[in-house]
Design a protein around this motif. Sequence first.
Motif, PDB file in Angstrom:
ATOM      1  N   TRP A   1       0.820  -1.205   0.000  1.00 12.49           N
ATOM      2  CA  TRP A   1       0.000   0.000   0.000  1.00 12.49           C
ATOM      3  C   TRP A   1       0.855   1.258   0.000  1.00 12.49           C
ATOM      4  CZ3 TRP A   1      -3.008  -3.993  -0.230  1.00 12.49           C
ATOM      5  CH2 TRP A   1      -4.321  -3.813  -0.652  1.00 12.49           C
TER       6      TRP A   1
ATOM      7  N   THR B   1      -0.680   0.944   9.871  1.00  7.91           N
ATOM      8  CA  THR B   1      -1.241   2.282   9.704  1.00  7.91           C
ATOM      9  C   THR B   1      -0.167   3.349   9.875  1.00  7.91           C
ATOM     10  OG1 THR B   1      -1.848   2.750  12.015  1.00  7.91           O
ATOM     11  CG2 THR B   1      -3.431   1.530  10.687  1.00  7.91           C
TER      12      THR B   1
ATOM     13  N   MET C   1       1.679   3.928   6.685  1.00  4.46           N
ATOM     14  CA  MET C   1       0.981   4.835   5.768  1.00  4.46           C
ATOM     15  C   MET C   1       1.079   6.271   6.258  1.00  4.46           C
ATOM     16  SD  MET C   1       0.098   2.814   3.477  1.00  4.46           S
ATOM     17  CE  MET C   1      -0.865   3.848   2.393  1.00  4.46           C
TER      18      MET C   1
ATOM     19  N   VAL D   1       3.271   9.265   3.942  1.00 10.15           N
ATOM     20  CA  VAL D   1       2.853  10.512   3.295  1.00 10.15           C
ATOM     21  C   VAL D   1       4.011  11.501   3.264  1.00 10.15           C
ATOM     22  CG1 VAL D   1       1.368  12.528   3.546  1.00 10.15           C
ATOM     23  CG2 VAL D   1       0.433  10.254   3.873  1.00 10.15           C
TER      24      VAL D   1
ATOM     25  N   PHE E   1      -8.974   8.704  13.992  1.00 11.93           N
ATOM     26  CA  PHE E   1      -8.305   7.752  14.887  1.00 11.93           C
ATOM     27  C   PHE E   1      -9.312   6.763  15.448  1.00 11.93           C
ATOM     28  CE2 PHE E   1      -4.243   9.166  14.371  1.00 11.93           C
ATOM     29  CZ  PHE E   1      -4.025  10.480  14.717  1.00 11.93           C
TER      30      PHE E   1
ATOM     31  N   MET F   1      -9.892   4.142  12.893  1.00 14.11           N
ATOM     32  CA  MET F   1      -8.743   3.233  12.753  1.00 14.11           C
ATOM     33  C   MET F   1      -8.749   2.188  13.844  1.00 14.11           C
ATOM     34  SD  MET F   1      -5.378   5.190  11.413  1.00 14.11           S
ATOM     35  CE  MET F   1      -5.525   6.842  12.018  1.00 14.11           C
TER      36      MET F   1
ATOM     37  N   LEU G   1      -9.100  -1.805  13.361  1.00 15.78           N
ATOM     38  CA  LEU G   1      -8.111  -2.720  13.923  1.00 15.78           C
ATOM     39  C   LEU G   1      -8.803  -3.820  14.722  1.00 15.78           C
ATOM     40  CD1 LEU G   1      -4.834  -1.580  15.607  1.00 15.78           C
ATOM     41  CD2 LEU G   1      -6.188  -3.335  16.669  1.00 15.78           C
TER      42      LEU G   1
ATOM     43  N   ILE H   1     -10.576  -6.322  12.375  1.00 16.30           N
ATOM     44  CA  ILE H   1      -9.670  -7.210  11.655  1.00 16.30           C
ATOM     45  C   ILE H   1      -9.145  -8.295  12.586  1.00 16.30           C
ATOM     46  CG2 ILE H   1      -7.392  -7.334  10.553  1.00 16.30           C
ATOM     47  CD1 ILE H   1      -7.916  -4.625   9.343  1.00 16.30           C
TER      48      ILE H   1
ATOM     49  N   MET I   1      -7.831   0.965   7.873  1.00 20.81           N
ATOM     50  CA  MET I   1      -6.460   0.948   8.364  1.00 20.81           C
ATOM     51  C   MET I   1      -5.495   1.581   7.387  1.00 20.81           C
ATOM     52  SD  MET I   1      -7.292  -0.318  11.017  1.00 20.81           S
ATOM     53  CE  MET I   1      -5.737  -0.337  11.849  1.00 20.81           C
ATOM     54  N   LEU I   2      -5.718   1.354   6.110  1.00 14.25           N
ATOM     55  CA  LEU I   2      -4.698   1.756   5.142  1.00 14.25           C
ATOM     56  C   LEU I   2      -4.924   3.153   4.576  1.00 14.25           C
ATOM     57  CD1 LEU I   2      -4.466  -1.721   3.443  1.00 14.25           C
ATOM     58  CD2 LEU I   2      -2.682  -0.639   4.794  1.00 14.25           C
TER      59      LEU I   2
ATOM     60  N   PRO J   1      -4.893   6.851   7.782  1.00 13.77           N
ATOM     61  CA  PRO J   1      -3.671   7.544   8.195  1.00 13.77           C
ATOM     62  C   PRO J   1      -3.231   8.612   7.196  1.00 13.77           C
ATOM     63  CG  PRO J   1      -3.376   5.176   8.357  1.00 13.77           C
ATOM     64  CD  PRO J   1      -4.682   5.390   7.687  1.00 13.77           C
ATOM     65  N   VAL J   2      -3.488   8.361   5.920  1.00 15.35           N
ATOM     66  CA  VAL J   2      -3.056   9.320   4.902  1.00 15.35           C
ATOM     67  C   VAL J   2      -3.856  10.608   5.039  1.00 15.35           C
ATOM     68  CG1 VAL J   2      -2.844   9.714   2.422  1.00 15.35           C
ATOM     69  CG2 VAL J   2      -2.298   7.489   3.379  1.00 15.35           C
TER      70      VAL J   2
ATOM     71  N   ALA K   1      -5.310  11.619   7.782  1.00 15.80           N
ATOM     72  CA  ALA K   1      -4.905  12.228   9.047  1.00 15.80           C
ATOM     73  C   ALA K   1      -3.660  13.084   8.831  1.00 15.80           C
ATOM     74  CB  ALA K   1      -4.638  11.150  10.089  1.00 15.80           C
TER      75      ALA K   1
ATOM     76  N   PHE L   1      -6.665  10.122  -1.738  1.00 18.56           N
ATOM     77  CA  PHE L   1      -6.148   8.780  -1.462  1.00 18.56           C
ATOM     78  C   PHE L   1      -6.971   8.131  -0.359  1.00 18.56           C
ATOM     79  CE2 PHE L   1      -2.952   5.521  -1.731  1.00 18.56           C
ATOM     80  CZ  PHE L   1      -2.979   4.907  -0.493  1.00 18.56           C
TER      81      PHE L   1
ATOM     82  N   CYS M   1      -9.380  -3.508  -2.469  1.00 19.14           N
ATOM     83  CA  CYS M   1      -8.045  -3.282  -3.037  1.00 19.14           C
ATOM     84  C   CYS M   1      -8.086  -2.295  -4.202  1.00 19.14           C
ATOM     85  CB  CYS M   1      -7.448  -4.603  -3.508  1.00 19.14           C
ATOM     86  SG  CYS M   1      -7.175  -5.758  -2.169  1.00 19.14           S
TER      87      CYS M   1
ATOM     88  N   PHE N   1      -8.242   1.624  -3.955  1.00 17.06           N
ATOM     89  CA  PHE N   1      -7.067   2.449  -3.674  1.00 17.06           C
ATOM     90  C   PHE N   1      -6.347   2.929  -4.921  1.00 17.06           C
ATOM     91  CE2 PHE N   1      -6.235   2.690   0.787  1.00 17.06           C
ATOM     92  CZ  PHE N   1      -7.019   1.687   1.329  1.00 17.06           C
TER      93      PHE N   1
END
Lengths: 101, 242, 550
Positions: free
Chosen positions: A77, B50, B53, B57, C179, C182, C186, C189, C220-221, C224-225, C227, C261, C305, C308
Amino acid sequence: MSEHIMPASVYVLIFAILVALTLLTVGVSFIPLAGVWHVVVGMGIALIKGSLVVLFFMHAVHSPKITWLVIGAAVVWLMILLVLTLADYMTRGLIPHLPGH
Amino acid sequence: MSSEGVVLTSEARQTLDGTLLVRHRLEEQYADLEQQHETAAFGMWVFLATEVMFFGVLFLGVEAYHYMYPEAFEAASEKLNWVIGGINTLVLLLSSLTAVLAVHYSKLGDRRRVMICLGVTALLGVVFLCFKGLEYYDDYVDKLIPGWSFDDSEWVREEGLKPVQVPHVKLFLLFYWIMTGLHGLHVIIGIVAMLVMLELARRKHFSPTYYSPIDVTALYWHFVDIVWIFLLPTLYLMGTHK
Amino acid sequence: MSSQTLPPPKVIAQPPERVSETYLNIAHGIASWLLTKDHKRIGLMYLMVVTAMFFLGGFAITLVRLNLLTPEGGLVSADTYNRLFTMHGVIMVFFFLVPVIPAVLGNFMLPLMIGAKDLAFPRLNLLSWYLFVTGAGWTLYAMFAGGIDTGWTFYTPYATESSHYNVLMTMLGVVIAGFSSMLTGLNFIVTTHWLRAPGLTWFRLPIFVWTIYATSLIFMLATPVLAMALILVIVERVLGFGIFDPALGGDPVLFQHLFWFYSHPAVYIMILPGMGVASEVIPCFARKKLFGYTFVCYSSFGIACLSFLVWAHHMFVAGISMYAALLFSSLSFLVAVPSAIKVFNWTATLYKGSISYQTPMLFALGFVALFTIGGLTGLFLATLGLDLHVHDTYFIIAHFHFIMVGGMVMAYMSGLHYWWPKMTGRMYSEWWSRLAAMIIFVGFFLTFLPQFIVGYNGMPRRYHMYAPEFQVWNVLSTAGASILGVGYLLPLGYLLFSLRYGKRAGDNPWKATGLEWQTPSPPPKHNFEKTPIVVRDPYQYHLEKAQNEQ
């Protein structure tokens, strides 16, 4: 998970390799190369160091397969983020006479 | 996987080592301590994904702009203190070693060595921060803080950049401050976590069958080390050092 | 269970009132809720917060639609209009659409569906709720103490340099909520991997679990971007560290890359759980096994998948390179495939099924139809040439509202009505709920179909006024919106009413398959008396048919 106890000497050995690679990466930065090669070599060595930490210090070698999947997903990713975004930046300005390109 | 009350593995039963805390560690949704441990570790791995990622950035940003402004970025990178950067790398690597040894001795039930390793790890984290502080002070003296301590003309005079490239130098330095600052924040969190583990270890909270908090904290610590492993070449070693 | 405290009953005309312990009556008092670790109580607490946020976001857009009754606007100033649609977007996206099915239905149902006593990390779950409430509270404060006018997309450099509204506060609220999601992802999963009941292999899981899992991957993936992107804007506003500042050579489009993203996969965060709900409801009310179960499983992953790989289709006119645009356009066509696979599978499930039209099914069918229409218009937008024409018009607004309101909210309604008996132990009035479904369906069409028309004809979005030739359609759209509003208020009424006066639901009022129906309604705190052992594939409705035929 608690069955696999690596001898402490393995950890010390890995540490020694990591130190050596650190010295290498700093050393290479004194070699006159084009900027992009410094990035490639630097990242390459960092990748090896990171892999050693993940595999041995973080016990990935002894972890269940699903942990490998998580590590793989994180790497893939991150690559998606980097590659597809840089695909924009690196293809701008390829057609100079066209406005906005 | 029956649900009649708490199920303990035979090892757990054997290693109560003078405390009843072990029996109380097992939560109701788990069948045994081992499942609980594996779940906790897996949870930390997912969290670390996480974080990859999250930091990713910033790596993307610095490299995208590096592609756009190679000269300015490489000139700026050269001015960073690679000596302290390199020393700090070694400090963190050593702390990773002590962190994994803490886990190692937990498995063996050697409480004294566990506490020493946890303590040294935290200490090395503090050493890292001290060197960082020194480096930040040096950066202030060298005028590498855009908006606070920065001399535009110096870059034109001494580094041979064009005036239009000077803002790009600032851009690089912003990434330096944000990335090292964010990393430092993560180090502080790691140090606190290590100290908490140290205190719990002192209180005989752990045993060879229950040490997952230490394992999980160590995983986090290794990740913080890995981020720095990548930060070093990205920020400090972008161009050729003279 | 019946052998505990009740004396043996005498001759009775009706079964006695159940006095059994459920997760609702096991402990009382506000502390038992605010300090709970029970995923079911946490799910209900999320329900309360997201419902409130939904109506607040709806309130904002009511004012917008009222303003759009006349071409010159005038109900509110242009400035206020900007803050209203931003409020609507921020609240609806981050505080309703993204969390609703995962945090409400997912939290409640996931452990039940896999035969577990709770999630893997119950305290983390509670922390997620507190983070969500904090983020929501903070954002609402920002909204009401001046507001923000950047649009929910927060584009730079306006958000970083020019907007003098509460950008910082809003973004902080969104980051905190991020957060929260996320941590929830978590938890889901880890729970799905490690806490499944014996015999419950991956390919025996209900599709809802698969879609919640796929959604959690995206949480999860991608989050964060976002954030980090928002934190960088905050840093720029506070410290002047202009990562996106053109004066320093920074690229505002970089923010868009980072924002989308996350935000493109985010729309799949919204729709995937809805697809999961449909995959539960449709087999149940068609009394037929889900068609192509394995395909639906893989397509859930496929959607997660592929989602993204397409984000820059939001940026075709932003100044990205032509080659990047071509790449993202092609990839965007690809992502339609797994969604289409699901639509085919639901349709094939209906074929030759014994279909009954209870409310959950009505909503699920509406979902499939409206999602398909919305999804098809997405293909139009993936086409570069067409997108250049309709970008930033009402066509886009209609497209995503078909998917998010016609799709996701309908699916949420379906799930809420399907699992309401399980969660509360009560049945709601079927008459009122069917009425609500009809009203919502009609109101929805009236609101959003005209928007395709005006958008295609050029009416731009985010403007407080418009050209006079669009007025008829705007009036229709506002009329539809008021009908839609009534439709959404009705469930508030009859569902709350059912809590006190609804008929008591049995363990399995819909005679559905799935572990969650093998435990009482409402479930006891520990979900199951004994950990179930799973021996069969899911959706075995055809077995019942075979039995009936004997």
